[in-house]
Motif scaffolding. Structure first.
Motif, PDB file in Angstrom:
ATOM      1  N   ALA A  49       3.913   0.936   2.408  1.00  0.00           N
ATOM      2  CA  ALA A  49       3.316   0.141   3.902  1.00  0.00           C
ATOM      3  C   ALA A  49       2.734  -1.132   3.249  1.00  0.00           C
ATOM      4  O   ALA A  49       2.141  -1.607   2.299  1.00  0.00           O
ATOM      5  CB  ALA A  49       2.342   0.778   4.434  1.00  0.00           C
ATOM      6  N   LEU A  50       3.552  -2.353   3.852  1.00  0.00           N
ATOM      7  CA  LEU A  50       3.185  -3.713   3.447  1.00  0.00           C
ATOM      8  C   LEU A  50       2.231  -4.357   4.640  1.00  0.00           C
ATOM      9  O   LEU A  50       2.571  -4.056   5.897  1.00  0.00           O
ATOM     10  CB  LEU A  50       4.542  -4.508   3.556  1.00  0.00           C
ATOM     11  N   ILE A  51       1.177  -4.944   4.075  1.00  0.00           N
ATOM     12  CA  ILE A  51       0.296  -5.593   4.977  1.00  0.00           C
ATOM     13  C   ILE A  51       0.143  -7.032   4.763  1.00  0.00           C
ATOM     14  O   ILE A  51       0.675  -7.393   3.400  1.00  0.00           O
ATOM     15  CB  ILE A  51      -1.103  -4.846   4.964  1.00  0.00           C
ATOM     16  N   VAL A  52      -0.432  -7.814   5.637  1.00  0.00           N
ATOM     17  CA  VAL A  52      -0.557  -9.002   5.066  1.00  0.00           C
ATOM     18  C   VAL A  52      -1.740  -9.323   4.456  1.00  0.00           C
ATOM     19  O   VAL A  52      -2.859  -8.965   4.806  1.00  0.00           O
ATOM     20  CB  VAL A  52      -0.503 -10.217   6.626  1.00  0.00           C
TER      21      VAL A  52
ATOM     22  N   GLN B 270      -6.772   1.649   6.459  1.00  0.00           N
ATOM     23  CA  GLN B 270      -7.838   2.624   6.307  1.00  0.00           C
ATOM     24  C   GLN B 270      -6.876   3.944   6.128  1.00  0.00           C
ATOM     25  O   GLN B 270      -6.422   4.224   7.256  1.00  0.00           O
ATOM     26  CB  GLN B 270      -9.067   2.580   7.360  1.00  0.00           C
ATOM     27  N   LYS B 271      -7.258   4.758   5.030  1.00  0.00           N
ATOM     28  CA  LYS B 271      -6.461   5.995   5.205  1.00  0.00           C
ATOM     29  C   LYS B 271      -7.186   7.333   5.604  1.00  0.00           C
ATOM     30  O   LYS B 271      -8.354   7.422   5.233  1.00  0.00           O
ATOM     31  CB  LYS B 271      -5.999   6.158   3.706  1.00  0.00           C
TER      32      LYS B 271
ATOM     33  N   ARG C  75       0.795  -1.312   0.134  1.00  0.00           N
ATOM     34  CA  ARG C  75      -0.037  -0.063   0.148  1.00  0.00           C
ATOM     35  C   ARG C  75       0.751   1.233  -0.016  1.00  0.00           C
ATOM     36  O   ARG C  75       1.935   1.100   0.655  1.00  0.00           O
ATOM     37  CB  ARG C  75      -0.825   0.173   1.129  1.00  0.00           C
ATOM     38  N   ILE C  76       0.419   2.387  -0.519  1.00  0.00           N
ATOM     39  CA  ILE C  76       1.060   3.700  -0.608  1.00  0.00           C
ATOM     40  C   ILE C  76       0.289   4.571   0.055  1.00  0.00           C
ATOM     41  O   ILE C  76      -0.793   4.861  -0.426  1.00  0.00           O
ATOM     42  CB  ILE C  76       1.603   3.919  -2.099  1.00  0.00           C
ATOM     43  N   VAL C  77       0.973   5.276   0.894  1.00  0.00           N
ATOM     44  CA  VAL C  77       0.259   6.247   1.892  1.00  0.00           C
ATOM     45  C   VAL C  77       0.903   7.412   1.568  1.00  0.00           C
ATOM     46  O   VAL C  77       2.225   7.859   1.706  1.00  0.00           O
ATOM     47  CB  VAL C  77       0.499   5.857   3.515  1.00  0.00           C
TER      48      VAL C  77
END
Length: 289
Positions: free
Chosen positions: A48-51, A58-59, A22-24
């Motif tokens: 940002a890396l998530i599983v 949520q941004k 993900r890109i924040v």
């Protein structure tokens, strides 16, 4: 076969990593929900890396949001019906509370701003709404900021934009302003006349002590008049001198053929005496006083 298996495993890993990336943005913060539970670690701007399948991001926007408040109609404390609109500037300072404690913090802030604006209208007078807006803005900001703190929202500032008045009230205010300006003009004119009269009184006292000053002033006036209009020269003549000449002039003699006016008293013409007869032929004796 082994090479193909390794290639397949690598492809799955790459696809999983790609699906979990993900890109924040710089003005955002990312909240991670793992099996529906929010994690305290907030992801900052960047990658940002998530599983995959397990986590959900949520941004939350951290920029200052400008929200116009619709015009609210109310009655002021001095019984004047007005319509007032405002604008609210706020931003999120705690993304967790903004996402958990309130369903839609923007809608919540809008509703609180409307009710607070109505309350401010009822507590204020018309003159305060028109001229003392800074104090009202501070009070309105405080009323909105109290519930917004629990939502993780900071109210930056609140400003009243416009106050709409009825046409009858506008005409009354214009007449009042015109009367106020006329009163000030009369006061200024009267003050100028008072100061001028005081100065003229002082000048008259000085000239009365020094008659030569009056003559010099007279000559200066003659010079000013002669400089403006050379064909006309005005010389002031004292009225007292005219009265003195009028009293000193002899009265004109009446014409010869005109009889003198008769006086209202006893007649001055000679009276022809007539003989008076007495019975005894003697003159009456004088009465003793």
């Amino acid at each position: 076969m082994i090479i193909e298996a390794l290639i397949g495993i690598g492809a799955v890993v790459v696809l999983g990593a790609a699906s979990g990336a993900r890109i924040v943005k710089q003005y955002e913060r990312g909240l991670i929900y793992r099996f529906g539970k929010v994690r305290q670690h907030i992801r900052g701007p960047g990658l940002a890396l998530i599983v995959p399948v397990v986590d959900r991001m949520q941004k939350v926007n951290m920029q200052i949001i400008t929200m116009p408040v619709p015009a609210q109609e109310g009655i002021t404390r001095d019984n004047v019906t007005v319509r007032v609109d405002a604008v609210v500037y706020f931003n999120v300072v705690d993304p967790v509370r903004a996402a958990i404690n309130v369903q839609d913090y923007r809608f919540a802030v809008l509703q609180v701003a409307q009710t607070s604006l109505r309350s401010i209208i009822g507590k204020s007078e018309l003159d305060d709404l028109l001229s003392n807006r800074e104090k009202l803005n501070e009070g309105l900001q405080l009323m909105i900021d109290n519930p917004a703190l629990a939502w993780g929202v900071n109210i930056d500032r609140v400003e009243i934009k416009d106050v709409a008045l009825p046409e009858s009230m506008k005409r009354s205010m214009s007449r009042q302003a015109e009367a106020e300006r006329e009163r000030r003009a009369r006061i200024i004119t009267a003050d100028g006349e008072y100061q001028a009269s005081a100065k003229l009184s002082d000048a008259a006292k000085v000239m009365s002590e020094t008659p030569a000053a009056l003559q010099l002033r007279l000559l200066e006036t003659v010079v000013e008049v002669a400089a403006e209009k050379n064909s006309t020269l005005v010389l002031p003549f004292p009225v007292e001198l005219l009265r003195f000449l009028e009293r000193a002039a002899p009265e004109p003699a009446p014409p010869a053929d005109q009889k003198p006016p008769r006086t209202t008293g006893a007649s001055l013409e000679p009276v022809d005496p007539k003989p008076v007869a007495f019975p005894d032929g003697d003159l009456p004796q004088q009465r003793k006083s």
